[in-house]
Design an enzyme around this catalytic site. Structure first.
Site, PDB file in Angstrom:
ATOM      1  N   TYR A 121       0.804  -1.179   0.031  1.00  0.00           N
ATOM      2  CA  TYR A 121      -0.012  -0.215   0.073  1.00  0.00           C
ATOM      3  C   TYR A 121       0.899   1.251   0.079  1.00  0.00           C
ATOM      4  O   TYR A 121       0.711   2.372  -0.658  1.00  0.00           O
ATOM      5  CB  TYR A 121      -0.883   0.013   1.229  1.00  0.00           C
ATOM      6  CG  TYR A 121      -1.976   1.098   1.296  1.00  0.00           C
ATOM      7  CD1 TYR A 121      -3.117   1.001   0.673  1.00  0.00           C
ATOM      8  CD2 TYR A 121      -1.760   2.237   2.108  1.00  0.00           C
ATOM      9  CE1 TYR A 121      -4.013   1.998   0.518  1.00  0.00           C
ATOM     10  CE2 TYR A 121      -2.628   3.157   2.406  1.00  0.00           C
ATOM     11  CZ  TYR A 121      -3.986   2.946   1.562  1.00  0.00           C
ATOM     12  OH  TYR A 121      -4.908   4.209   1.837  1.00  0.00           O
ATOM     13  N   LYS A 157       0.977   4.223  -2.917  1.00  0.00           N
ATOM     14  CA  LYS A 157       0.440   5.633  -2.574  1.00  0.00           C
ATOM     15  C   LYS A 157       1.746   6.648  -2.651  1.00  0.00           C
ATOM     16  O   LYS A 157       1.652   7.787  -3.186  1.00  0.00           O
ATOM     17  CB  LYS A 157      -0.079   5.606  -0.973  1.00  0.00           C
ATOM     18  CG  LYS A 157      -1.363   4.969  -0.931  1.00  0.00           C
ATOM     19  CD  LYS A 157      -2.394   5.433  -1.774  1.00  0.00           C
ATOM     20  CE  LYS A 157      -3.759   4.846  -1.731  1.00  0.00           C
ATOM     21  NZ  LYS A 157      -4.821   5.333  -2.534  1.00  0.00           N
TER      22      LYS A 157
HETATM   23  P1  NAP Z   1     -13.416   2.077   0.922  1.00  0.00           P
HETATM   24  O1  NAP Z   1     -14.203   2.710   1.805  1.00  0.00           O
HETATM   25  O2  NAP Z   1     -12.756   0.809   1.261  1.00  0.00           O
HETATM   26  O3  NAP Z   1     -13.957   2.216  -0.594  1.00  0.00           O
HETATM   27  C1  NAP Z   1     -12.753   1.912  -1.509  1.00  0.00           C
HETATM   28  C2  NAP Z   1     -13.577   2.197  -2.788  1.00  0.00           C
HETATM   29  O4  NAP Z   1     -12.681   1.896  -3.791  1.00  0.00           O
HETATM   30  C3  NAP Z   1     -14.800   1.437  -3.024  1.00  0.00           C
HETATM   31  O5  NAP Z   1     -15.941   2.616  -3.719  1.00  0.00           O
HETATM   32  C4  NAP Z   1     -14.488   0.348  -4.134  1.00  0.00           C
HETATM   33  O6  NAP Z   1     -15.481   0.279  -4.941  1.00  0.00           O
HETATM   34  C5  NAP Z   1     -13.307   1.265  -4.855  1.00  0.00           C
HETATM   35  N1  NAP Z   1     -12.553   0.056  -5.578  1.00  0.00           N
HETATM   36  C6  NAP Z   1     -11.883  -0.986  -5.020  1.00  0.00           C
HETATM   37  N2  NAP Z   1     -11.265  -1.624  -5.904  1.00  0.00           N
HETATM   38  C7  NAP Z   1     -11.735  -1.177  -7.100  1.00  0.00           C
HETATM   39  C8  NAP Z   1     -11.351  -1.600  -8.685  1.00  0.00           C
HETATM   40  N3  NAP Z   1     -10.680  -2.421  -8.963  1.00  0.00           N
HETATM   41  N4  NAP Z   1     -11.884  -0.749  -9.510  1.00  0.00           N
HETATM   42  C9  NAP Z   1     -12.838   0.544  -9.253  1.00  0.00           C
HETATM   43  N5  NAP Z   1     -13.091   0.623  -7.860  1.00  0.00           N
HETATM   44  C10 NAP Z   1     -12.605  -0.055  -6.832  1.00  0.00           C
HETATM   45  O7  NAP Z   1     -11.986   3.087   1.035  1.00  0.00           O
HETATM   46  P2  NAP Z   1     -11.812   4.431   1.451  1.00  0.00           P
HETATM   47  O8  NAP Z   1     -11.602   4.618   3.004  1.00  0.00           O
HETATM   48  O9  NAP Z   1     -13.276   5.213   1.095  1.00  0.00           O
HETATM   49  O10 NAP Z   1     -10.660   4.984   0.527  1.00  0.00           O
HETATM   50  C11 NAP Z   1     -10.987   5.782  -0.503  1.00  0.00           C
HETATM   51  C12 NAP Z   1      -9.332   6.114  -1.178  1.00  0.00           C
HETATM   52  O11 NAP Z   1      -8.919   6.893   0.031  1.00  0.00           O
HETATM   53  C13 NAP Z   1      -8.445   4.899  -1.355  1.00  0.00           C
HETATM   54  O12 NAP Z   1      -7.755   5.280  -2.341  1.00  0.00           O
HETATM   55  C14 NAP Z   1      -7.811   4.851  -0.094  1.00  0.00           C
HETATM   56  O13 NAP Z   1      -6.644   4.362  -0.073  1.00  0.00           O
HETATM   57  C15 NAP Z   1      -7.554   6.321   0.475  1.00  0.00           C
HETATM   58  N6  NAP Z   1      -7.386   6.539   1.661  1.00  0.00           N
HETATM   59  C16 NAP Z   1      -7.973   6.211   2.899  1.00  0.00           C
HETATM   60  C17 NAP Z   1      -7.834   6.486   4.108  1.00  0.00           C
HETATM   61  C18 NAP Z   1      -8.916   6.245   5.208  1.00  0.00           C
HETATM   62  O14 NAP Z   1      -8.352   6.156   6.325  1.00  0.00           O
HETATM   63  N7  NAP Z   1      -9.937   5.594   4.792  1.00  0.00           N
HETATM   64  C19 NAP Z   1      -6.519   7.108   4.239  1.00  0.00           C
HETATM   65  C20 NAP Z   1      -5.548   7.547   3.359  1.00  0.00           C
HETATM   66  C21 NAP Z   1      -6.077   7.022   2.002  1.00  0.00           C
HETATM   67  P3  NAP Z   1     -16.502  -1.119  -5.036  1.00  0.00           P
HETATM   68  O15 NAP Z   1     -17.099  -1.322  -3.671  1.00  0.00           O
HETATM   69  O16 NAP Z   1     -17.633  -0.810  -5.815  1.00  0.00           O
HETATM   70  O17 NAP Z   1     -15.704  -2.156  -5.559  1.00  0.00           O
END
Ligand code: NAP
Length: 245
Positions: free
Chosen positions: A153, A157
């Site tokens: 990861y 990133k």
């Molecule tokens: P999440 O709730 O796990 O949602 C992930 C999203 O990515 C879902 O909508 C999922 O869609 C989509 N996804 C996964 N695999 C995919 C693929 N192969 N093609 C298209 N869509 C795909 O994650 P989140 O926390 O909202 O995170 C969103 C972004 O922010 C990510 O890039 C994550 O790394 C980043 N981020 C999150 C955090 C945190 O603390 N939450 C911190 C830093 C960065 P489906 O459900 O339709 O598969």
């Protein structure tokens, strides 16, 4: 109200949904990408439409280069422009380095890093013709500081930060800006998976002593999408409550 179009990947839930909704409130039409969660994507679209804007959903695995090209052509045909691209889709497959399976490394790089490249690659052609566009990539504080159990990861990133800088340099002359957001811990399903112990350890590192809300991230995305940030490109902006300084 503007009639600009934003494509947000992984917008069915979590941060992606929050960004789609915030952009809809600003009057953007929404192309909502999802991979597995069709019902959630429909719900996001309905919430955007409640703001009085057009919204459509598009199923596509962002790791699939040809499928991304087809999705972007479809979005362009439907809306007539793509003014904002938010590369938000992301996955984790955590594990310590010495135990990490090769497929877990590859999968995370494929979705997070190559998925971001795929979308930029195909949207850039359209934005170059338009001579404007704003691309926002979702990095993470883990890509800056590293994290135990997340070499895949963190690499994906950190790669996004380099991809952001290089594409910002290539595309600037065509009026396209490319920036990245590096959130710390955000309250979503991704962080719901953390153990109580891991949550407490994370909290100890956060100066503001709380996880971010989805809105904390969406506020910056709206700013980076807008002309208010017209002199900002190639940047990675941390929204981490003072976690990594
Ligand atoms: P999440 O709730 O796990 O949602 C992930 C999203 O990515 C879902 O909508 C999922 O869609 C989509 N996804 C996964 N695999 C995919 C693929 N192969 N093609 C298209 N869509 C795909 O994650 P989140 O926390 O909202 O995170 C969103 C972004 O922010 C990510 O890039 C994550 O790394 C980043 N981020 C999150 C955090 C945190 O603390 N939450 C911190 C830093 C960065 P489906 O459900 O339709 O598969």
């Amino acid at each position: 109200m503007n009639a600009k179009t934003a494509l947000v990947t992984g917008a069915g839930r979590g941060i992606g949904r929050g960004i789609a909704l915030a952009l809809a409130k600003e009057g953007y039409q929404l192309a909502i990408n999802y991979n597995g969660s069709e019902e959630a994507a429909k719900e996001t679209a309905a919430l955007c439409e409640q703001q009085g804007v057009k919204a459509r959903i598009y199923r596509c695995n962002v790791a699939d280069h040809a499928a991304v090209e087809a999705m972007i052509q479809e979005v362009w045909k439907e809306f007539g422009s793509i003014d904002v691209l938010v590369n938000n889709s992301g996955i984790t497959r955590d594990g310590l380095l010495l135990r990490m399976k090769e497929e877990d490394f590859d999968q995370v790089i494929d979705v997070n890093l190559k998925g971001t490249y795929n979308c930029i690659r195909h949207v850039a052609r359209i934005m170059m013709k338009q001579r404007h566009g704003s691309i926002i990539n979702m990095s993470s504080v883990v890509g800056i500081a590293g994290n135990i159990g997340q070499v895949n990861y963190a690499a994906s990133k950190a790669g996004i930060i380099g991809l952001t800088k290089a594409s910002a340099k290539e595309l600037a002359s065509r009026g396209i800006r490319v920036n990245a957001i590096a959130p710390g811990f955000v309250e979503t399903e991704m962080t719901d998976a953390l153990s109580e112990e891991a949550r407490a350890a994370a909290m100890g590192l956060i100066a503001l002593k709380r996880f971010a809300s989805v809105e904390d991230i969406a506020n910056l995305a709206v700013f980076l999408a807008s002309e208010k940030s017209s002199y900002i490109t190639g940047q990675t902006i941390q929204v981490d409550g003072g976690m990594a300084m």
